[in-house]
Structures are given as structure tokens and as C-alpha cells.
Write an enzyme that holds these catalytic residues in place. Sequence first.
Site, PDB file in Angstrom:
ATOM      1  N   ASP A 238      -0.357  56.502 -50.515  1.00 29.93           N
ATOM      2  CA  ASP A 238      -0.227  55.046 -50.744  1.00 29.93           C
ATOM      3  C   ASP A 238      -0.874  54.631 -52.068  1.00 29.93           C
ATOM      4  O   ASP A 238      -0.943  53.451 -52.386  1.00 29.93           O
ATOM      5  CB  ASP A 238      -0.826  54.261 -49.560  1.00 29.93           C
ATOM      6  CG  ASP A 238      -2.343  54.423 -49.446  1.00 29.93           C
ATOM      7  OD1 ASP A 238      -2.942  53.750 -48.578  1.00 29.93           O
ATOM      8  OD2 ASP A 238      -2.927  55.219 -50.225  1.00 29.93           O
TER       9      ASP A 238
ATOM     10  N   ASP B 290     -22.932  52.535 -47.873  1.00 29.39           N
ATOM     11  CA  ASP B 290     -23.236  51.330 -48.640  1.00 29.39           C
ATOM     12  C   ASP B 290     -23.460  50.191 -47.649  1.00 29.39           C
ATOM     13  O   ASP B 290     -22.645  50.005 -46.730  1.00 29.39           O
ATOM     14  CB  ASP B 290     -22.053  50.992 -49.565  1.00 29.39           C
ATOM     15  CG  ASP B 290     -22.512  50.465 -50.906  1.00 29.39           C
ATOM     16  OD1 ASP B 290     -22.065  50.976 -51.948  1.00 29.39           O
ATOM     17  OD2 ASP B 290     -23.355  49.524 -50.909  1.00 29.39           O
TER      18      ASP B 290
ATOM     19  N   ASP C 237     -26.893  47.055 -51.105  1.00 26.59           N
ATOM     20  CA  ASP C 237     -26.272  46.271 -52.167  1.00 26.59           C
ATOM     21  C   ASP C 237     -27.104  45.009 -52.480  1.00 26.59           C
ATOM     22  O   ASP C 237     -27.405  44.232 -51.574  1.00 26.59           O
ATOM     23  CB  ASP C 237     -24.879  45.846 -51.676  1.00 26.59           C
ATOM     24  CG  ASP C 237     -24.009  45.277 -52.759  1.00 26.59           C
ATOM     25  OD1 ASP C 237     -23.710  45.999 -53.716  1.00 26.59           O
ATOM     26  OD2 ASP C 237     -23.634  44.093 -52.671  1.00 26.59           O
TER      27      ASP C 237
HETATM   28  O1  TEU Z   1     -23.326  44.953 -57.748  1.00 28.85           O
HETATM   29  C1  TEU Z   1     -24.343  43.989 -57.980  1.00 28.85           C
HETATM   30  C2  TEU Z   1     -24.488  43.813 -59.393  1.00 28.85           C
HETATM   31  O2  TEU Z   1     -25.524  43.910 -59.975  1.00 28.85           O
HETATM   32  C3  TEU Z   1     -23.244  43.483 -60.089  1.00 28.85           C
HETATM   33  O3  TEU Z   1     -23.488  42.246 -60.685  1.00 28.85           O
HETATM   34  C4  TEU Z   1     -22.958  44.547 -61.084  1.00 28.85           C
HETATM   35  O4  TEU Z   1     -24.150  44.975 -61.685  1.00 28.85           O
HETATM   36  C5  TEU Z   1     -22.078  43.936 -62.107  1.00 28.85           C
HETATM   37  O5  TEU Z   1     -20.830  43.905 -61.521  1.00 28.85           O
HETATM   38  C6  TEU Z   1     -22.112  44.729 -63.380  1.00 28.85           C
HETATM   39  O6  TEU Z   1     -21.286  44.041 -64.246  1.00 28.85           O
HETATM   40  C7  TEU Z   1     -23.099  45.166 -56.364  1.00 28.85           C
HETATM   41  C8  TEU Z   1     -21.970  46.167 -56.229  1.00 28.85           C
HETATM   42  O7  TEU Z   1     -22.369  47.403 -56.809  1.00 28.85           O
HETATM   43  C9  TEU Z   1     -20.771  45.582 -56.943  1.00 28.85           C
HETATM   44  O8  TEU Z   1     -19.694  46.518 -56.962  1.00 28.85           O
HETATM   45  C10 TEU Z   1     -20.357  44.334 -56.204  1.00 28.85           C
HETATM   46  O9  TEU Z   1     -19.292  43.712 -56.909  1.00 28.85           O
HETATM   47  C11 TEU Z   1     -21.521  43.334 -56.089  1.00 28.85           C
HETATM   48  O10 TEU Z   1     -22.757  43.934 -55.734  1.00 28.85           O
HETATM   49  C12 TEU Z   1     -21.224  42.335 -54.982  1.00 28.85           C
HETATM   50  O11 TEU Z   1     -21.286  43.005 -53.744  1.00 28.85           O
END
Ligand code: TEU
Length: 562
Positions: A26, A99, A207
Site C-alpha cells: 500500500d 513512543d 514525546d
Molecule cells: O516533536 C516535538 C518537537 O520538538 C517538534 O517541534 C520537532 O522538534 C520539530 O518538528 C522540529 O522541527 C515531537 C515529535 O518528535 C514530532 O514528530 C511531533 O510532530 C511533535 O512532537 C508533536 O507530537
Amino acid sequence: ELARDWWKSAVAYQVYPRSFADSDGDGIGDIPGIRRHLDHLEELGVDVLWLSPVYRSPMDDNGYDISDYHDVDPLFGTLEDLDGLIADLHARGMKLVMDLVVNHTSSAHPWFVESRRSTDDPKRDWYWWRPPRPGHEGGAPGAEPNDWVSVFSGPGWEWDGRTSEYYLHIFATSQPDLNWENPEVRQAVYSMMNWWLDRGVDGFRMDVINLISKPVTDEPPGLGEMIYVLNGPKVHDYLREMYDAVFAGRPPGLLNVGETPGTPVEQARLYTDPERHELDMVFQFEHVDLDSGPGGKWDVVPMTVRHLKDSFGRWQAGLADVGWNSLYLGNHDQPRCVSRYGDDRPEHRVRSAKALATVLHLHRGTPYVYQGDELGMTNTVLRTVDDCRDIESVNAYRAMVAGGTDPEDAMARIRYKSRDNARTPMQWDDSEHAGFTTGSPWLAANPNHTEINAAAQRKDPDSVFHHYRQLIALRHDDPVVAHGDFTMLLPEHEQVYAFERRLGDRRLLVVANLSETRTSSPTCPRPRTGRAPSSCSATPACPPTTTGSCWAPGRPGSCAGP
Ligand code: TEU
């Protein structure tokens, strides 16, 4: 019997499931696909697999927007598939870290669906709801309860006309923040965590766990005036409560790492001091913020080897006597490390990737290998914003252009830092779509997969893959790597990165020539791949702060509100 700090000599490998391996054609990676490639991880020699979210999700943020914490999204497979992965990993002497995304849920989660039904719904207080700013009409620009902005551009508050209040979302509008002040929320999270541990999971990557405590103040507009609350007033209390409710009493063998954007060393000492029963280690962001200017991520500024050495040196010294470092240069949120910190031009890429890996893996701390970095995978080709799939990149491009940034300049910034760079399909071989899928991939494979792929590198003893394998073996075999102290050498040198590790009478001297490291140019990031932007602003204009966060408050003028 594992020691409580077994992870000091371990190496973790991050799998971004959407892009790792697709088993059903997919075009989206899945758990059966992961299970088919465990030989790759075992040959590499890693101990832990950190699996980015596979829970049920609308996939607005590729799974970091969860609608059911107790089930696997059909895109990735079933709970039984996940049980099988756990069993496969354990049979190979490896562990699975899941996660844990509990700063927010998806707006499709039943908790939020109920919470938004009415102002007196029993779940109303599970999220952050606030009336419009006094004297303002709800929904009108500027009526938001305070000036917090979203990491994904725009205000951090969304108007909900049905109950005439705003809800907080530090990330996408479909990612409402949970209210950790509410003990019911905390208990629900702890119960879920125990459910996963009882299922055989070996720990969590938490996270943005340093965002869960918001400063609640009485005077309007409430919630304090800070742009974000990094390491809020109760975060340590919550983590200790979590430890008592989830981890205390369980046998050694777990690994808990907190993602803590913008956290200074002093806070990391508190999070990782084993006597405090909070976390084993944290992902700090100082080195991944080095090329972010006052305007945040998309305000690209020059970064040098000296900057990198100063930052890592500060963290090595800061956690030398208490706590523990994670060691990473890449993940699913960052551009490819050989493109960002190294030099991905064909004549330099392999040596550059090896030099970066040598420096990182021989520091004191636990290394994390992001899928594909062990091959020296590079940033991809993003011709226009239409090539992007990441909500953060697409929103940021639109906000920059709406704010007056030249579209090509905006695209140059996106090319350099878009998270899509790290989310292109894992490059297994030189066949179409890099052996990732027999279908059409959700995100195009990097065209250079014909030269950069696992099949070719496993056969080449001088490959980046075998260099990573040897570094990981060294950490397992020689205690000076895991347990030795750290002394930076030649701190002033602009190209050489040198340090010494000592344990008893054992010495390890590491010297790397990072002169291949190309800093991002002061005008615009030089695209490592793809067409050079036609026009770059003379100096990176500081895009409007609504385009995103600045996780490193304290920089002069850092995101001081609009
Ligand atoms: O990321 C948190 C975070 O610090 C983000 O702002 C990230 O550093 C940023 O996208 C960099 O440009 C965590 C996860 O790793 C990310 O994939 C998620 O989008 C975010 O939290 C919300 O859950």
C-alpha cells in the site's frame, strides 16, 4: 540479571514505521515489514528498537496524533503483529521502546470528542479550554486567550464555536493538549503505560514530555504569558508520580527517554539524576537548534564545527557527575545528519558520515541511530512544496509566503530543514522505490537510492554500515566507551574534533577531521540536493514568529511573541 543502568552500554535504533518497510504494497511501511528486516538490526548490533507511533491515528502528524492508545492502526497492522515484533526482538536479545505521546491526543480521540460536547461534560477538564480574551469576540483575530503560537504555525488556540471557547494545541489544531493538572488524565495515562509494559514493551520514548505542565495563573488571560512552558512548574512532580505508578517495583531492563525540546543542562540533570526517579536520559535540542536563529527553525543561521563542539562539550561536562546523555544527530524530525552537519556531496559523503558517526558514538552517553543514517542517507529532493508531506513544512511554507517571504527563499529553508528529508523510504536496495514497497510510496524515495542502499553496503567492508557496526561493537566490547570519562581536546580548533575517554588505566583518543562539514551559508542554506534556489535573501529574514517555535529561549530576541 541486567543492571539498572544497562542502557549505558546499549545502542538504540529508531524506526519511523511509515517509511521503514512496506509488506502489503500500500506504499506505507508496516509492522510485518519491520519484522522482515530484523536481521539488518541484528547485524548492525543494536540493542533497542525505538518504534515511532503505530497507534490508531488520523495521521495528520503521521501518528503523533493518537485516537486510540490501546490499538494498532490498520495501516501498520494489528496488535498481534506488534506482539509478534516484541517476541521476535526478545528472541534476538533486543528490546522494544514505544513512543509515548501524552502531551496531546488527536482531536478524534473519544476523550476530546466528549470534552468538546459541552462546557459541563465530565471530560471538559481533560483538555485546556478558555474563553476569548476579555473584550474580544470569540473567533476574531487576537481574541485568543494568550499569545502562544503553534509549532506548526498560527495561533496555539483554536476557536470551538459549539461551546464558544478556545482549546490549546501547541502542535496541529487536531492535536489538543491534555490537561495534566487533572489527576484523572494522569491516572489514565499511567494505566495505559502499565498496559503496554504488561504486554512486554521495554520502556518509552516520551514525546515532548517537558511540555505537559502548563503554568496556570488566576489573572486573565490565564496560563501565564510565556510563549511555551518548557519544564513547567509541575513537570518533575508528574514524572515522579509516573515513576511510582508505573515503573517502581518492575525488574531492571526498562529504558525511558524523554524528548525535552529547549531544555538546558541544568534541567537535564534533574530529569536524569537516578536518585530522582524521573527518566533515564533525555533528548536535548541544543545541537539541533544551532542553525536556528531568533526567528526559530526556519530562520537559518550559520553553524560551525566549533558550535557543535561547544554544545556537545557543555552537555558532556554538565552530565559527567550526575545523570546521563542521549547521543543523536538525526531522527524523524531533523534533516539527514550527513547533509546538515557533514558534506553529502558524492566525493565526501562516505568519509563525512563515518567521521560524524565516530565522533557521536564515542562520546559518553547512549547513541541513537536513526533509520538510514547507518547508510549515510542524505536529504532528498524537494522541488516545490508539493513534494512535501509533513504538516510542519507545508504550514511553515504557507505562513512564510503569507508573511511576505519570497517563495523561493521559503523553499530554500524548507529544503534544508524539512522533516520530509528524514522520512523518505528506507533505502534497502537499488530497485524501484529502493526496495521499500512494491506499490507507490507515500513519499518518493530519494533518487540516490541506486547508489546508497543497504544491500550494496552489507557487501562493502568499507561502507558506512560496517563503520556503524564496528562502532557499536566497540561500545559493547570496551568499557571505556560506555563508562569512561570525557575530556574535550583542542576546543578552539575550527575543524578537528578531538577528545579523550579514560577509565582506570585505559585511554581512548578520538580525533576526527570535520573540515568536510559544510556550514549552512550565512545567506541561505546551500541545498545539498536539488536545484539551488534562484534567489536567497541576503540575510535570513526573521520569518514571523507564527511560523514556529524556538525551543531555545534565551537566544536574543528568541520568539519573544509576535
Ligand atoms: O516533536 C516535538 C518537537 O520538538 C517538534 O517541534 C520537532 O522538534 C520539530 O518538528 C522540529 O522541527 C515531537 C515529535 O518528535 C514530532 O514528530 C511531533 O510532530 C511533535 O512532537 C508533536 O507530537
